[in-house]
Write an enzyme that holds these catalytic residues in place. Structure first.
Site, PDB file in Angstrom:
ATOM      1  N   PRO A   1     -10.357 -12.154  32.449  1.00  0.00           N
ATOM      2  CA  PRO A   1     -11.412 -11.385  33.243  1.00  0.00           C
ATOM      3  C   PRO A   1     -12.267 -10.634  32.168  1.00  0.00           C
ATOM      4  CG  PRO A   1      -9.338 -11.086  34.181  1.00  0.00           C
ATOM      5  CD  PRO A   1      -9.078 -11.725  33.046  1.00  0.00           C
ATOM      6  N   GLU A   2     -13.503 -10.703  32.208  1.00  0.00           N
ATOM      7  CA  GLU A   2     -14.537  -9.865  31.483  1.00  0.00           C
ATOM      8  C   GLU A   2     -15.009  -8.850  32.429  1.00  0.00           C
ATOM      9  OE1 GLU A   2     -15.411 -10.078  28.313  1.00  0.00           O
ATOM     10  OE2 GLU A   2     -14.204 -12.002  27.873  1.00  0.00           O
TER      11      GLU A   2
END
Ligand SMILES: [Zn+2]
Length: 291
Positions: free
Chosen positions: A2-3
């Site tokens: 996840p960014e």
């Protein structure tokens, strides 16, 4: 992984189901490397507490509790924070083996991968943190206590401005790409977003940070915020490898200009997008648009 946009999307969805509700009880799985604070300590600390805010710094979610303590959550690779009322984004490449699809989250029954399960006094929807691979983390910080994980972080990527970059780049021999990925300078800027921002700013990733002009610093800061904000608007789906939180793949629209487009024509000038390793990361750029 996840960014920042996926973490921010999660934050916005979970905030209304978490904040302002008194926790009746926290259920946990048994101690593992997921728990930076021992499960037993965590349960005792959270019982009866109410989260006043849910903030994000870089890729950390930070719940401010009503006794002055803080709860840090990191999603790791496949962690998901959700309730039946608010789904969390999923990692496309990991869907089959690790993450729940958003449409599956509404009917979810806690399983052995559900490391945190918040029951509330109002008996309303519960909040879950589920992580099959356990690269996610939970940490409880007593009132007044700080932690290096937060302290060492630079400015949040969504708040980076010209001055942040002018100061960070001064006399730096490292490349501009390395500067953008340095979490002590910018918290939460990942590889994809660094490449995309540099494309929009017209700056080559391999240039020495110390040679950037003030104008270029301003362009990079603006581009980074815009790329991240656009990605948040689409639930993290427009740039990264995620689908939108409501599970509608139809909303998926790839807006990448350079990342993972090596060998393809630049959408602006038609030159061939190149890939090379900068700052130990696969880096993509247009040799004509970026100087
Ligand atoms: Zn180009």
């Amino acid at each position: 992984m996840p960014e920042l946009p996926e973490v921010e999307t999660t934050r916005r969805q979970i905030e209304p189901v978490l904040v302002g509700r008194r926790i009746r009880k926290l259920e946990t799985t048994k101690d593992s490397y997921f728990f930076l604070t021992r499960a037993k300590t965590l349960r005792a600390a959270l019982d009866g507490r109410t989260a006043l805010r849910l903030d994000r710094h870089g890729k950390y979610l930070v719940a401010a509790l009503d006794d002055g303590a803080r709860l840090l959550l990191h999603l790791g690779m496949t962690g998901q924070l959700f309730s039946s009322l608010a789904a969390s984004p999923r990692l496309l490449s990991a869907t089959a083996r690790a993450s729940l699809a958003p449409e599956a989250q509404a009917d979810f029954r806690p399983d052995l991968h559900t490391h945190l399960r918040f029951h509330f006094e109002d008996d309303g929807p519960e909040v879950y943190m589920r992580d099959v691979r356990k690269f996610g983390k939970v940490l409880w910080l007593a009132p007044g206590k700080s932690d290096a994980r937060l302290d060492k972080l630079g400015r949040d990527a969504l708040e980076v401005d010209r001055e942040t970059l002018v100061r960070a780049s001064r006399k730096k021999k490292a490349t501009v790409k390395a500067m953008l990925l340095d979490q002590s300078v910018i918290a939460g800027c990942g590889n994809i977003y660094a490449d995309e921002a540099l494309f929009h700013a017209g700056v080559r990733p391999g240039r020495a940070a110390g040679r950037l002009s003030t104008k270029e610093c301003a362009r990079i800061a603006d581009a980074l915020r815009q790329v991240l904000e656009r990605s948040i608007e689409t639930g993290g789906s427009s740039i990264s490898d995620y689908v939108s939180p409501d599970g509608q793949d139809g909303g998926y629209q790839d807006e990448r200009r350079v990342y993972a487009r090596a060998g393809q024509p630049c959408l602006v000038c038609g030159a061939t997008i190149r890939r090379k390793v900068v700052a130990q990361r696969g880096t993509h750029y247009c040799p004509s648009c970026q100087t």
